[in-house]
Enzyme design. Structure first.
Site, mmCIF file in Angstrom:
data_model
loop_
_atom_site.group_PDB
_atom_site.id
_atom_site.type_symbol
_atom_site.label_atom_id
_atom_site.label_comp_id
_atom_site.label_asym_id
_atom_site.label_seq_id
_atom_site.Cartn_x
_atom_site.Cartn_y
_atom_site.Cartn_z
ATOM 1 N N HIS A 147 90.981 88.894 120.916
ATOM 2 C CA HIS A 147 89.573 88.581 120.635
ATOM 3 C C HIS A 147 88.935 89.823 120.030
ATOM 4 O O HIS A 147 88.923 90.894 120.628
ATOM 5 C CB HIS A 147 88.829 88.171 121.907
ATOM 6 C CG HIS A 147 87.434 87.685 121.621
ATOM 7 N ND1 HIS A 147 87.138 86.345 121.459
ATOM 8 C CD2 HIS A 147 86.264 88.363 121.435
ATOM 9 C CE1 HIS A 147 85.847 86.221 121.202
ATOM 10 N NE2 HIS A 147 85.291 87.422 121.172
ATOM 11 N N CYS A 148 88.400 89.673 118.825
ATOM 12 C CA CYS A 148 87.866 90.817 118.076
ATOM 13 C C CYS A 148 86.337 90.781 118.099
ATOM 14 O O CYS A 148 85.731 89.815 117.622
ATOM 15 C CB CYS A 148 88.375 90.787 116.642
ATOM 16 S SG CYS A 148 87.792 92.173 115.640
#
Length: 301
Positions: A147-148
């Protein structure tokens, strides 16, 4: 009581559009310092406008493709195809009532390809191969990489290529800007007279520092992800891979590359896939992947 860090993951959702505006702010400051304050018309007359503008356009196109493309979720009521030779496997899946699988059942059930059947107790559903639960998004993501926070989204099966292109064009653009502003940076620490006001000089200096910092940091991420692509591994799977000497999804560097970028070469450098690739390559949808035959099943998290 043990401290659970994952309960704070949802706080990352609050960043929302803040990170998007931050990225656009860095782009805006860079454009202002490079074009408005320093080079201006000379940049365009010298033919460098295309060299600077094209990577910037591709950077923004790739970035918003990552932001607004669903990384891939598990279809409703999805169930794995199990090995029919295991007598009690099919009834178990067909009569599954949503209470989860025991550890013994997860270790016993397998697909015809030898992949273990996994169940997410948070989503209360079966997980396809290479699928993992994201604590920030609150759902299972197909071929989840990570998850960025910079793209306010998960990076998974359907937007991983766009993320890689975002890294590539970010490195290219920041490197070009750094090289363009390097003479001004050198002049700042020399006895040369620097044209412009103190505000102009400060903006140029800040832009140079920001871009060289992003260039160096993104280069590290880009090298890491290139190695992951060639081995057909995600960031999460890189840790799982340490448990086994053989990785079932590594089917050769060229085939591994095509699973991310597609087979149509003219689409490799743009954040899109050809209709033919989407139709002929089911792995782009994130539900099934070719693997090496005759390998012991690799237990995934």
């Amino acid at each position: 009581m043990a401290w659970n860090v994952f309960k704070f993951c949802t706080a990352l959702r609050g960043l929302g559009s803040v990170m998007i505006f931050l990225v656009l702010g860095v782009v805006g400051v860079t454009y202002y310092a490079l074009v408005v304050l320093n080079y201006g018309p000379s940049l365009f007359h010298g033919g460098l406008d295309l060299l600077i503008a094209l990577p910037l356009v591709m950077l923004l196109w790739s970035y918003f493709s990552v932001v607004y493309t669903d990384p891939g979720g598990v279809p409703l009521n999805w169930k794995p195809v199990v090995d029919e030779e295991k007598g009690d496997a099919d009834p178990l899946l067909s009569e599954h009532s949503g209470v989860g699988l025991s550890v013994e059942q997860e270790n016993t059930l397998a697909t015809p390809a030898g992949e273990p059947v996994r169940f997410c107790r948070k989503c209360n559903q079966f997980k396809p191969p290479r699928c993992h639960h994201c604590s920030v998004c609150g759902r299972c993501i197909l071929k989840m990489d990570h998850h960025c926070v910079w793209v306010v989204n998960c990076v998974g099966a359907k937007n991983y290529k766009y993320f890689l292109l975002f890294l590539f064009y970010t490195f290219l653009e920041t490197t070009l800007v750094t090289l363009s502003l390097l003479p001004h940076f050198i002049a700042f620490f020399s006895d040369q007279e620097i044209p412009g006001t103190p505000g102009t000089i400060a903006a140029t200096f800040l832009t140079f520092v920001l871009n060289i910092a992003f260039a160096l940091s993104v280069l590290g991420f880009l090298i890491m992800h290139i190695s992951l692509v060639t081995a057909n591994t995600t960031t999460i799977e890189a840790f799982e891979k340490k448990r086994t000497s053989k990785w079932r999804y590594d089917i050769g560097q060229w085939k591994n590359f095509e699973q991310v970028f597609g087979m149509e070469k003219r689409f490799w450098l743009i954040p899109a896939y050809s209709e033919e690739d989407i139709r002929q390559m089911p792995e782009l949808q994130g539900l099934q992947y070719p693997s090496k035959p005759n390998l012991d099943s690799v237990q995934q998290l």
